[in-house]
Design a protein around this motif. Structure first.
Motif, PDB file in Angstrom:
ATOM      1  N   GLN A 141       0.834  -1.211   0.000  1.00  0.00           N
ATOM      2  CA  GLN A 141       0.000   0.000   0.000  1.00  0.00           C
ATOM      3  C   GLN A 141       0.863   1.252   0.000  1.00  0.00           C
ATOM      4  OE1 GLN A 141      -2.769  -0.367   3.248  1.00  0.00           O
ATOM      5  NE2 GLN A 141      -3.814  -2.107   2.327  1.00  0.00           N
ATOM      6  N   LYS A 142       1.931   1.243   0.773  1.00  0.00           N
ATOM      7  CA  LYS A 142       2.841   2.394   0.810  1.00  0.00           C
ATOM      8  C   LYS A 142       3.453   2.636  -0.564  1.00  0.00           C
ATOM      9  CE  LYS A 142       6.772   4.281   3.328  1.00  0.00           C
ATOM     10  NZ  LYS A 142       7.758   4.069   4.384  1.00  0.00           N
ATOM     11  N   LEU A 143       3.865   1.564  -1.234  1.00  0.00           N
ATOM     12  CA  LEU A 143       4.470   1.698  -2.560  1.00  0.00           C
ATOM     13  C   LEU A 143       3.485   2.274  -3.576  1.00  0.00           C
ATOM     14  CD1 LEU A 143       6.499  -1.631  -2.823  1.00  0.00           C
ATOM     15  CD2 LEU A 143       7.429   0.690  -2.682  1.00  0.00           C
ATOM     16  N   SER A 144       2.212   1.968  -3.392  1.00  0.00           N
ATOM     17  CA  SER A 144       1.221   2.453  -4.355  1.00  0.00           C
ATOM     18  C   SER A 144       0.933   3.946  -4.193  1.00  0.00           C
ATOM     19  CB  SER A 144      -0.085   1.660  -4.236  1.00  0.00           C
ATOM     20  OG  SER A 144      -0.733   1.964  -3.020  1.00  0.00           O
ATOM     21  N   THR A 145       1.402   4.545  -3.091  1.00  0.00           N
ATOM     22  CA  THR A 145       1.101   5.959  -2.853  1.00  0.00           C
ATOM     23  C   THR A 145       2.319   6.882  -2.932  1.00  0.00           C
ATOM     24  OG1 THR A 145       1.362   5.719  -0.452  1.00  0.00           O
ATOM     25  CG2 THR A 145      -0.854   5.376  -1.360  1.00  0.00           C
ATOM     26  N   VAL A 146       3.518   6.309  -3.039  1.00  0.00           N
ATOM     27  CA  VAL A 146       4.712   7.157  -3.059  1.00  0.00           C
ATOM     28  C   VAL A 146       4.888   7.806  -4.426  1.00  0.00           C
ATOM     29  CG1 VAL A 146       5.909   5.884  -1.270  1.00  0.00           C
ATOM     30  CG2 VAL A 146       6.306   5.282  -3.658  1.00  0.00           C
ATOM     31  N   GLU A 147       5.473   9.001  -4.422  1.00  0.00           N
ATOM     32  CA  GLU A 147       5.709   9.717  -5.671  1.00  0.00           C
ATOM     33  C   GLU A 147       6.996   9.272  -6.342  1.00  0.00           C
ATOM     34  OE1 GLU A 147       5.314  13.958  -5.462  1.00  0.00           O
ATOM     35  OE2 GLU A 147       3.584  13.814  -4.139  1.00  0.00           O
ATOM     36  N   LYS A 148       8.053   9.075  -5.551  1.00  0.00           N
ATOM     37  CA  LYS A 148       9.350   8.673  -6.098  1.00  0.00           C
ATOM     38  C   LYS A 148       9.702   7.289  -5.574  1.00  0.00           C
ATOM     39  CE  LYS A 148      12.570  11.730  -6.740  1.00  0.00           C
ATOM     40  NZ  LYS A 148      13.682  12.650  -6.441  1.00  0.00           N
ATOM     41  N   LEU A 149       9.658   6.303  -6.462  1.00  0.00           N
ATOM     42  CA  LEU A 149       9.952   4.933  -6.048  1.00  0.00           C
ATOM     43  C   LEU A 149      11.404   4.737  -5.655  1.00  0.00           C
ATOM     44  CD1 LEU A 149       7.947   2.706  -8.539  1.00  0.00           C
ATOM     45  CD2 LEU A 149       7.621   2.926  -6.082  1.00  0.00           C
ATOM     46  N   ASP A 150      12.311   5.523  -6.241  1.00  0.00           N
ATOM     47  CA  ASP A 150      13.738   5.342  -5.985  1.00  0.00           C
ATOM     48  C   ASP A 150      14.068   5.322  -4.495  1.00  0.00           C
ATOM     49  OD1 ASP A 150      14.001   5.370  -8.685  1.00  0.00           O
ATOM     50  OD2 ASP A 150      14.994   7.302  -8.814  1.00  0.00           O
ATOM     51  N   GLU A 151      13.367   6.117  -3.719  1.00  0.00           N
ATOM     52  CA  GLU A 151      13.654   6.225  -2.296  1.00  0.00           C
ATOM     53  C   GLU A 151      13.115   5.038  -1.501  1.00  0.00           C
ATOM     54  OE1 GLU A 151      12.003   9.982  -1.194  1.00  0.00           O
ATOM     55  OE2 GLU A 151      13.204  11.067  -2.665  1.00  0.00           O
ATOM     56  N   HIS A 152      12.289   4.199  -2.137  1.00  0.00           N
ATOM     57  CA  HIS A 152      11.636   3.108  -1.419  1.00  0.00           C
ATOM     58  C   HIS A 152      11.956   1.737  -2.011  1.00  0.00           C
ATOM     59  CE1 HIS A 152       9.187   5.957   0.877  1.00  0.00           C
ATOM     60  NE2 HIS A 152       9.156   6.649  -0.232  1.00  0.00           N
ATOM     61  N   MET A 153      13.001   1.633  -2.831  1.00  0.00           N
ATOM     62  CA  MET A 153      13.301   0.370  -3.502  1.00  0.00           C
ATOM     63  C   MET A 153      14.236  -0.503  -2.668  1.00  0.00           C
ATOM     64  SD  MET A 153      11.363   0.120  -5.964  1.00  0.00           S
ATOM     65  CE  MET A 153      12.016  -1.336  -6.738  1.00  0.00           C
ATOM     66  N   ASP A 154      13.698  -1.044  -1.611  1.00  0.00           N
ATOM     67  CA  ASP A 154      14.453  -1.966  -0.781  1.00  0.00           C
ATOM     68  C   ASP A 154      14.126  -3.402  -1.197  1.00  0.00           C
ATOM     69  OD1 ASP A 154      11.884  -2.365   0.198  1.00  0.00           O
ATOM     70  OD2 ASP A 154      12.231  -1.180   1.994  1.00  0.00           O
ATOM     71  N   PHE A 155      14.617  -4.355  -0.434  1.00  0.00           N
ATOM     72  CA  PHE A 155      14.434  -5.759  -0.784  1.00  0.00           C
ATOM     73  C   PHE A 155      12.963  -6.148  -0.861  1.00  0.00           C
ATOM     74  CE2 PHE A 155      14.271 -10.288   0.496  1.00  0.00           C
ATOM     75  CZ  PHE A 155      14.894 -10.821  -0.611  1.00  0.00           C
ATOM     76  N   ALA A 156      12.171  -5.748   0.127  1.00  0.00           N
ATOM     77  CA  ALA A 156      10.751  -6.097   0.129  1.00  0.00           C
ATOM     78  C   ALA A 156      10.046  -5.496  -1.085  1.00  0.00           C
ATOM     79  CB  ALA A 156      10.085  -5.625   1.426  1.00  0.00           C
ATOM     80  N   SER A 157      10.423  -4.282  -1.453  1.00  0.00           N
ATOM     81  CA  SER A 157       9.834  -3.640  -2.631  1.00  0.00           C
ATOM     82  C   SER A 157      10.165  -4.429  -3.894  1.00  0.00           C
ATOM     83  CB  SER A 157      10.353  -2.209  -2.787  1.00  0.00           C
ATOM     84  OG  SER A 157      10.039  -1.444  -1.647  1.00  0.00           O
TER      85      SER A 157
END
Length: 100
Positions: free
Chosen positions: A17-33
Motif C-alpha cells: 500500500q505504501k508503494l502504491s502511494t509514493v511519488e518517487k519509487l527510488d527512495e523506497h526500492m528496498d528488498f521487500a519492494s
C-alpha cells in the motif's frame, strides 16, 4: 508459526500500500519492494514473497539464499551490469568450462 506468517502478510500488504502511494519509487526500492514488484510482474507468487521476507526477518539479511536472490534480481534489472559481468567472466575463464 501461523501467527508469524500472518504478521508477515500484514507487513507485506502495508508495504504494498505504501508503494502504491509514493511519488518517487527510488527512495523506497528496498528488498521487500523488489519482491513485491517481482510478484506484480508474475515472477514470484505471494507465497514466494512471504517466504523470502520471513527468511530475511528470522535468519538475518545476510542469509545466503536471500542475498543471492536479491543479487540476481538486481542483475536482471541492470542488463548493462550483467553484460560487464559476463565479459569479465569470459576474460578470466577464457575457454575453460565454468564449474560450481
Amino acid at each position: 508459526s501461523k501467527d508469524l506468517k500472518g504478521v508477515m502478510e500484514i507487513l507485506i500488504e502495508q508495504k504494498r500500500q505504501k508503494l502504491s502511494t509514493v511519488e518517487k519509487l527510488d527512495e523506497h526500492m528496498d528488498f521487500a519492494s523488489q519482491l513485491i514488484f517481482a510478484q506484480n510482474r508474475g515472477d514470484l507468487t505471494a507465497e514466494n514473497v512471504n517466504q523470502c521476507v520471513l527468511e530475511m526477518m528470522i535468519a538475518a539479511p545476510d542469509t545466503l539464499s536471500v542475498t543471492l536472490f536479491f543479487m540476481l534480481i538486481l542483475i536482471a534489472e541492470h542488463p548493462s551490469v550483467e553484460e560487464k559481468m559476463m565479459r569479465e567472466i569470459e576474460a578470466v575463464m577464457g575457454k575453460k568450462e565454468l564449474q560450481s
